[in-house]
Enzyme design. Sequence first.
Site, short mmCIF file in Angstrom:
data_model
loop_
_atom_site.label_atom_id
_atom_site.label_comp_id
_atom_site.label_asym_id
_atom_site.label_seq_id
_atom_site.Cartn_x
_atom_site.Cartn_y
_atom_site.Cartn_z
N LYS A 52 0.77 -1.21 0.16
CA LYS A 52 -0.28 0.19 0.04
C LYS A 52 0.73 1.30 -0.04
CE LYS A 52 -0.36 -0.12 4.99
NZ LYS A 52 -1.33 -0.75 6.15
N TYR A 60 15.88 30.40 9.04
CA TYR A 60 14.83 31.10 9.58
C TYR A 60 14.69 31.01 11.32
CZ TYR A 60 12.97 31.10 4.62
OH TYR A 60 12.30 31.30 3.47
N ARG A 69 -10.86 0.29 14.52
CA ARG A 69 -10.69 1.07 13.11
C ARG A 69 -11.48 0.39 12.10
NH1 ARG A 69 -4.52 1.45 10.76
NH2 ARG A 69 -5.18 -0.72 10.26
N MET A 127 11.89 24.85 3.30
CA MET A 127 11.27 23.87 2.21
C MET A 127 12.03 23.25 1.20
SD MET A 127 8.50 25.40 -0.83
CE MET A 127 7.30 26.05 0.53
C1 LIG Z 1 -0.50 -1.61 7.06
C2 LIG Z 1 -1.02 -2.91 7.37
C3 LIG Z 1 -0.56 -4.14 7.33
C4 LIG Z 1 1.18 -4.15 7.44
O1 LIG Z 1 1.61 -3.52 8.62
P1 LIG Z 1 3.20 -3.42 9.01
O2 LIG Z 1 3.40 -2.99 10.14
O3 LIG Z 1 3.83 -2.46 7.89
O4 LIG Z 1 4.02 -4.74 8.61
C5 LIG Z 1 -0.93 -5.35 7.46
N1 LIG Z 1 -2.27 -5.65 8.00
C6 LIG Z 1 -2.97 -4.43 7.71
C7 LIG Z 1 -4.54 -4.59 8.03
C8 LIG Z 1 -2.69 -3.00 7.61
O5 LIG Z 1 -3.31 -1.90 7.68
#
Ligand SMILES: *Cc1c(COP(=O)(O)O)cnc(C)c1O
Length: 368
Positions: A39, A259, A137, A307
């Site tokens: 992802k 800055y 969640r 930046m």
């Molecule tokens: C992102 C995610 C993972 C991977 O988690 P890591 O901590 O990066 O290994 C696995 N399962 C779900 C549901 C996730 O959202």
Amino acid sequence: MPESDHTGAVLTIDLNAIVANWLLLRGMLAGAECAAVVKADAYGLGADRVAPALARAGCKTFFVAHVGEGVAVRRVLPNATIHVLNGPVPGSGKTLIDHQLVPVLNSLGDIESWGDLARTHGAPLTADVHIDTGMARLGLPPDETETLIREPERLDGIKLTFLMSHLACADEADHPLNHQQLTDFLRVRQPFKDVHASFANSSGIFLGPEYHFDLARPGVALYGVGPRPGETNPMAQVVRLQGKILQVRDVDRPQTVGYGASHRVVRRGRVATVGVGYADGYLRSLSNSGNGYIEDIRVPIVGRVSMDLITLDVSDVPVDAACPGALVDLIGPHNPVDTVAAEAGTIGYEILTGLGSRYHRVYLDSAD
Ligand SMILES: *Cc1c(COP(=O)(O)O)cnc(C)c1O
């Protein structure tokens, strides 16, 4: 001029190290399959390069967050199994079916709409069901889970591949929630005996075999982040970020840098300016706290991250090694992602996924 001359930094991504990390994790899973979570564009490293490299190494199953990410991975992996964690959002049914993406059903509502689609489709449609065991969640909350157990016919028309859940505290091995979630998941799983199960993320794999089930879903550890904070990191480092020095300034009298005049030079020395800033994901919280390296000499960030620029104290580096065009490791052998994250007050995930689009990207791949 090579393209790298037009950018402020070179980002090197070692696909061989990602493959080595996947093989290491797979080796820890006696019977279970090892998937890969890609992802967020493979945690910022480029899913179009990362996913095929893992597939060549034998990875068959991939997870993304969004439907659109699934479509993109499908383009480079025609034969892989691709799961979509965020599920079948309204209007995405046809896209999921056309690209053979497996949605994770996160609520009874998801189950109902996917089931409806399956029944009009005329053939069973594949999906996973996510049970929330402690994240609050995504996933079926406890009351919906009980309803599903009482009324399994809600799954008619759906070919259930994995029953899954997600750990809230896997990176804290001693946290009592880990075992509590495991116990809950085992209980919920009882009535779904012939359905495969998936539970562990990267850190979850390190909690022991009872957390592995049939399929593990590691993400961040593939990309070199330590799955057990505070302990030796067994993963190979994947990312190197080398910023280029644009200018070096001799400071021979007391003066402030950047800055807000937040750093004051008191001793005679030199300050190098590098063309990387918060617009590149080099977080502003690294102001006066981050460190670069030139060879093995530490060069602290002085003043605020702006930046497009940062300033580093290079007084300890020989003059000809800290000159315009020289490279400074902003992430490298001496300052891996986890170290930079700690200096920035965040986690490796955020450093990786924030890596900017302006870098010149170089992929190391033994297949090239
Ligand atoms: C992102 C995610 C993972 C991977 O988690 P890591 O901590 O990066 O290994 C696995 N399962 C779900 C549901 C996730 O959202």
